[in-house]
Write a protein that holds these residues in place. Sequence first.
Motif, PDB file in Angstrom:
ATOM      1  N   PRO A 161       5.084  -5.093   0.198  1.00 38.34           N
ATOM      2  CA  PRO A 161       3.927  -5.947  -0.080  1.00 38.34           C
ATOM      3  C   PRO A 161       4.150  -7.411   0.274  1.00 38.34           C
ATOM      4  O   PRO A 161       3.192  -8.177   0.363  1.00 38.34           O
ATOM      5  N   SER A 162       5.417  -7.820   0.479  1.00 39.98           N
ATOM      6  CA  SER A 162       5.697  -9.208   0.851  1.00 39.98           C
ATOM      7  C   SER A 162       6.921  -9.279   1.747  1.00 39.98           C
ATOM      8  O   SER A 162       7.778  -8.391   1.725  1.00 39.98           O
ATOM      9  N   PHE A 163       7.007 -10.384   2.513  1.00 37.86           N
ATOM     10  CA  PHE A 163       8.171 -10.617   3.348  1.00 37.86           C
ATOM     11  C   PHE A 163       9.426 -10.768   2.495  1.00 37.86           C
ATOM     12  O   PHE A 163      10.505 -10.288   2.845  1.00 37.86           O
ATOM     13  N   ASP A 164       9.292 -11.439   1.348  1.00 37.78           N
ATOM     14  CA  ASP A 164      10.437 -11.677   0.461  1.00 37.78           C
ATOM     15  C   ASP A 164      11.128 -10.374   0.082  1.00 37.78           C
ATOM     16  O   ASP A 164      12.367 -10.284   0.080  1.00 37.78           O
ATOM     17  N   LEU A 165      10.332  -9.345  -0.223  1.00 36.06           N
ATOM     18  CA  LEU A 165      10.914  -8.066  -0.632  1.00 36.06           C
ATOM     19  C   LEU A 165      11.623  -7.383   0.530  1.00 36.06           C
ATOM     20  O   LEU A 165      12.686  -6.784   0.348  1.00 36.06           O
ATOM     21  N   ALA A 166      11.044  -7.455   1.702  1.00 29.92           N
ATOM     22  CA  ALA A 166      11.697  -6.874   2.878  1.00 29.92           C
ATOM     23  C   ALA A 166      13.010  -7.603   3.160  1.00 29.92           C
ATOM     24  O   ALA A 166      14.032  -6.977   3.472  1.00 29.92           O
ATOM     25  N   LEU A 167      12.990  -8.925   3.028  1.00 30.37           N
ATOM     26  CA  LEU A 167      14.186  -9.728   3.262  1.00 30.37           C
ATOM     27  C   LEU A 167      15.279  -9.384   2.241  1.00 30.37           C
ATOM     28  O   LEU A 167      16.450  -9.213   2.598  1.00 30.37           O
ATOM     29  N   ARG A 168      14.893  -9.258   0.967  1.00 30.91           N
ATOM     30  CA  ARG A 168      15.872  -8.903  -0.070  1.00 30.91           C
ATOM     31  C   ARG A 168      16.473  -7.523   0.203  1.00 30.91           C
ATOM     32  O   ARG A 168      17.672  -7.310   0.035  1.00 30.91           O
ATOM     33  N   ASP A 169      15.631  -6.602   0.629  1.00 35.40           N
ATOM     34  CA  ASP A 169      16.099  -5.246   0.924  1.00 35.40           C
ATOM     35  C   ASP A 169      17.141  -5.272   2.041  1.00 35.40           C
ATOM     36  O   ASP A 169      18.165  -4.591   1.964  1.00 35.40           O
ATOM     37  N   TYR A 170      16.857  -6.031   3.075  1.00 33.67           N
ATOM     38  CA  TYR A 170      17.798  -6.102   4.200  1.00 33.67           C
ATOM     39  C   TYR A 170      19.115  -6.737   3.765  1.00 33.67           C
ATOM     40  O   TYR A 170      20.201  -6.211   4.074  1.00 33.67           O
ATOM     41  N   THR A 201      -1.571 -11.311  10.004  1.00 29.49           N
ATOM     42  CA  THR A 201      -2.598 -10.278  10.082  1.00 29.49           C
ATOM     43  C   THR A 201      -1.905  -8.944  10.352  1.00 29.49           C
ATOM     44  O   THR A 201      -2.292  -8.188  11.231  1.00 29.49           O
ATOM     45  N   ASN A 202      -0.843  -8.677   9.601  1.00 28.52           N
ATOM     46  CA  ASN A 202      -0.125  -7.416   9.762  1.00 28.52           C
ATOM     47  C   ASN A 202      -0.624  -6.396   8.739  1.00 28.52           C
ATOM     48  O   ASN A 202      -1.644  -6.623   8.072  1.00 28.52           O
ATOM     49  N   ASP A 203       0.099  -5.301   8.577  1.00 30.48           N
ATOM     50  CA  ASP A 203      -0.380  -4.217   7.722  1.00 30.48           C
ATOM     51  C   ASP A 203      -0.555  -4.633   6.264  1.00 30.48           C
ATOM     52  O   ASP A 203      -1.319  -4.011   5.526  1.00 30.48           O
ATOM     53  N   ASN A 204       0.152  -5.655   5.825  1.00 31.00           N
ATOM     54  CA  ASN A 204       0.042  -6.079   4.425  1.00 31.00           C
ATOM     55  C   ASN A 204      -0.418  -7.519   4.248  1.00 31.00           C
ATOM     56  O   ASN A 204      -0.413  -8.035   3.135  1.00 31.00           O
TER      57      ASN A 204
END
Length: 319
Positions: free
Chosen positions: A36-45, A73-76
């Motif tokens: 749902p956010s870039f922050d979460l994807a970054l933390r996951d990586y 304007t991406n999927d989320n």
Amino acid sequence: MTCLVCDIGGTHIRFGLSFDHQTVAQITKLKVAAYPSFDLALRDYLRAQNDIVCDRLALATAARNHDGIYHFTNDNHWVIDPDKIRRDFSFQDFLILNDFDANARGIAQTNLEDLMILQKAHAVTEPHVRRMVIGVGTGLGLAYINPDHSIQPSFGGHMLPVLLTPEDHALFDFIHSKTKEKRAMIYEDVLSGRGLYHIYQFLSAQNHLDCELKDTQEMLRHPHNGLVQASFKIFARFLGLFAHQAAVFGHGFGGVYLTGGILDRMIPYDYFDVASFQSGFVQDNVPVVKKSFENTWVYWVRDEFISLKGLVGLCATPI
């Protein structure tokens, strides 16, 4: 200094690490829709990399900048606040680059073994001529590589299309009738993941058929379907027309470099109709112009992470 490089596309986000400011390691590709956010994807990586501490984040994106806040304007529909990212992740520096600027920087230093030739030139490329980078994925991008390796960005897929036949006009009238925002039609309306499916929908309607396939991904899984093959040909011809205009407007006859998620799904499997592309790219212009097109090499860039390589060069700049 450890640099985290990241390319945010409409469908996927790609991460990598650079320890030597020359190469990329630990490359990971994630689906934007999963976060749902870039922050979460970054933390996951970072968690997957044992919470490694990085000094710099270099990010490539086509996001819109409104007062320093980046809107996607991406999927989320992510929103990124660089100041918040710096605070939350302790980056000393945060660089943001246009995605096609990053692509072009990577391609400017690529080797011939990273390329597949789609059109051989009839002569040796003249020195000091601009090259072009064109990418088809969630959207359509264009950048020029100048002879000094500086990058000239552009609005790319927002160029008004050339319509040469009654079918071309009918195709764009069909797309316009389906578009909620009543704006001028652009090349991206056919040269994108969404655009490829628009072509298939149009051909289905022309043949009085229901759409058997539900999206672009299904089209790519059924490449021998007659309407899909016809869609591929139209797609390739319009890509040739777009490349033709871009070459004339930007004098980009030093080479055309094709990249992007849709082409990465088509070209390796021989779904891309090179002859249709050339029919759009090489027109019957006055002899000197036609010769310039015939003398232009066209390549597909095999490396889908080329933008990360382009970002790595920025990491060498002292903070």
